[in-house]
Design an enzyme around this catalytic site. Structure first.
Site, mmCIF file in Angstrom:
data_model
loop_
_atom_site.group_PDB
_atom_site.id
_atom_site.type_symbol
_atom_site.label_atom_id
_atom_site.label_comp_id
_atom_site.label_asym_id
_atom_site.label_seq_id
_atom_site.Cartn_x
_atom_site.Cartn_y
_atom_site.Cartn_z
ATOM 1 N N ASP A 21 0.787 -1.254 0.187
ATOM 2 C CA ASP A 21 0.101 -0.101 0.014
ATOM 3 C C ASP A 21 0.684 0.934 0.344
ATOM 4 O O ASP A 21 1.950 1.207 0.348
ATOM 5 C CB ASP A 21 -0.638 0.179 1.205
ATOM 6 C CG ASP A 21 -2.014 0.775 0.862
ATOM 7 O OD1 ASP A 21 -2.645 1.757 -0.024
ATOM 8 O OD2 ASP A 21 -3.270 1.419 2.006
ATOM 9 N N HIS A 38 3.654 3.595 -8.862
ATOM 10 C CA HIS A 38 3.139 2.109 -8.694
ATOM 11 C C HIS A 38 4.298 1.289 -9.838
ATOM 12 O O HIS A 38 5.292 0.352 -9.825
ATOM 13 C CB HIS A 38 2.190 1.349 -9.908
ATOM 14 C CG HIS A 38 0.819 2.176 -9.682
ATOM 15 N ND1 HIS A 38 0.580 1.860 -7.812
ATOM 16 C CD2 HIS A 38 -0.150 2.874 -9.964
ATOM 17 C CE1 HIS A 38 -0.759 2.554 -7.763
ATOM 18 N NE2 HIS A 38 -1.066 3.326 -8.543
ATOM 19 N N LEU A 132 11.611 -19.693 -4.363
ATOM 20 C CA LEU A 132 10.036 -19.730 -3.988
ATOM 21 C C LEU A 132 8.849 -19.897 -4.488
ATOM 22 O O LEU A 132 8.339 -19.421 -6.088
ATOM 23 C CB LEU A 132 10.891 -18.167 -3.996
ATOM 24 C CG LEU A 132 9.628 -16.963 -3.413
ATOM 25 C CD1 LEU A 132 8.851 -16.992 -2.582
ATOM 26 C CD2 LEU A 132 9.927 -15.831 -3.184
HETATM 27 C C1 FPP Z 1 -1.912 0.303 -4.119
HETATM 28 O O1 FPP Z 1 -1.330 1.973 -3.472
HETATM 29 C C2 FPP Z 1 -0.835 -0.182 -4.837
HETATM 30 C C3 FPP Z 1 -1.592 -1.117 -5.351
HETATM 31 C C4 FPP Z 1 -2.883 -1.298 -5.551
HETATM 32 C C5 FPP Z 1 -0.775 -1.956 -7.000
HETATM 33 C C6 FPP Z 1 -0.016 -2.435 -6.423
HETATM 34 C C7 FPP Z 1 0.698 -2.511 -7.526
HETATM 35 C C8 FPP Z 1 2.619 -2.438 -7.982
HETATM 36 C C9 FPP Z 1 3.112 -2.392 -7.019
HETATM 37 C C10 FPP Z 1 2.936 -3.014 -9.189
HETATM 38 C C11 FPP Z 1 2.328 -4.136 -10.045
HETATM 39 C C12 FPP Z 1 2.768 -5.739 -9.488
HETATM 40 C C13 FPP Z 1 3.501 -5.831 -9.917
HETATM 41 C C14 FPP Z 1 3.457 -7.637 -9.381
HETATM 42 C C15 FPP Z 1 3.875 -6.207 -11.163
HETATM 43 P P1 FPP Z 1 -2.312 2.576 -3.626
HETATM 44 O O2 FPP Z 1 -2.526 3.263 -5.072
HETATM 45 O O3 FPP Z 1 -3.277 1.973 -2.930
HETATM 46 O O4 FPP Z 1 -1.607 3.835 -3.005
HETATM 47 P P2 FPP Z 1 -2.358 4.542 -1.865
HETATM 48 O O5 FPP Z 1 -2.699 3.992 -0.303
HETATM 49 O O6 FPP Z 1 -1.032 5.342 -1.078
HETATM 50 O O7 FPP Z 1 -3.139 5.517 -2.673
#
Ligand code: FPP
Length: 253
Positions: A21, A38, A132
């Site tokens: 997150d 991201h 893994l």
């Molecule tokens: C949460 O941060 C994150 C996500 C919803 C996406 C996670 C995805 C990645 C790290 C990249 C893709 C993954 C792979 C495995 C290639 P948020 O956007 O909710 O952050 P916020 O709470 O600050 O808005």
């Protein structure tokens, strides 16, 4: 002694689950678009996957996209799907070489064709790897998973192939997306939120929960080691008393 050396390799969790997150907030804090967060989040994914593999973790589940995430602005959803495809494409050779096996949980059918194609290929290429197990939760909703398991079991019961009294924890587990994986012993959530957010609700029953204020793009291997040390400092009681646990561990020592 550095943090890595302080970790007791005989007391590692077999399975770590992570809610990644804070990508959006991390980017906003730098005056950037959320999508930039991201992109940087992928750098953390790569480092944490490698660190888990190196240290000998058997299963790592990453909550990469929840069923609820479809409700985000279309531009962000499209960017995340594209990032997923590009990352898998770019990383597949390293995953193969590093003996990582890729698995997906969630509503696979709801993903765009190009994602499914890329992921299917990556799962095939890594299918015989024995290191893994990297489990990506994509379009995942734990409630939906539990409801679907209940529905399948009810259908079998209705057809007389299963008796209601046969339904127990072991049987229920077989109908979850995670049927082939042990339950996580450690769940990490970054970015200072104290919620489970529809993630592995059934499987996290006995997991140790670790929350950190660090945003996901800043979460790197030292943060993982810190979480592991914190986990190793806890006493896992499974409903028993502290005395029972101590007697047991002396008996087995
Ligand atoms: C949460 O941060 C994150 C996500 C919803 C996406 C996670 C995805 C990645 C790290 C990249 C893709 C993954 C792979 C495995 C290639 P948020 O956007 O909710 O952050 P916020 O709470 O600050 O808005």
């Amino acid at each position: 002694m550095n943090m890595l050396e302080s970790i007791d390799r005989t007391k590692l969790p077999r399975h770590i689950a992570i809610i990644m997150d804070g990508n959006g907030r991390w980017a906003k804090g730098r005056g950037e678009d959320r999508v930039y967060g991201h992109y940087e989040g992928v750098v953390s994914v790569r480092e944490i996957v490698n660190a888990c593999g190196d240290i000998g973790i058997e299963y790592l589940t990453l909550y990469a996209f929840s069923a609820e995430n479809w409700n985000r602005p279309k531009g962000e959803v499209d960017a995340l799907m594209e990032l997923l495809v590009n990352t898998i494409r770019k990383e597949i050779e390293d995953l193969r070489k590093n003996n990582v096996r890729l698995h997906i949980i969630g509503d696979f059918a709801s993903l765009p064709d190009i994602c499914r194609k890329e992921l299917n290929e990556a799962m095939d290429i890594t299918a015989s790897n024995t290191g893994l197990n990297l489990i990506l939760a994509l379009s995942y909703s734990s409630r939906q998973e539990i409801i679907e398991a209940a529905r399948k079991i009810a259908e079998l019961a209705a057809k007389g192939e299963l008796k209601p009294e046969d339904i127990n924890d072991g049987l229920f587990h077989k109908y979850l997306n995670t049927a082939n994986f042990p339950d996580p012993e450690l769940m990490i959530r970054t970015s200072g939120e104290y919620r489970i957010s529809n993630f592995l609700l059934y499987q996290l029953a006995y997991a140790e929960l670790y929350f950190t204020n660090v945003h996901w793009p800043d979460f790197r291997k030292n943060n993982l080691y810190e979480a592991l040390l914190n986990y190793q400092g806890r006493e896992r009681r499974f409903g028993k008393t502290s005395e029972q646990i101590q007697t047991n561990s002396t008996q087995h020592a």
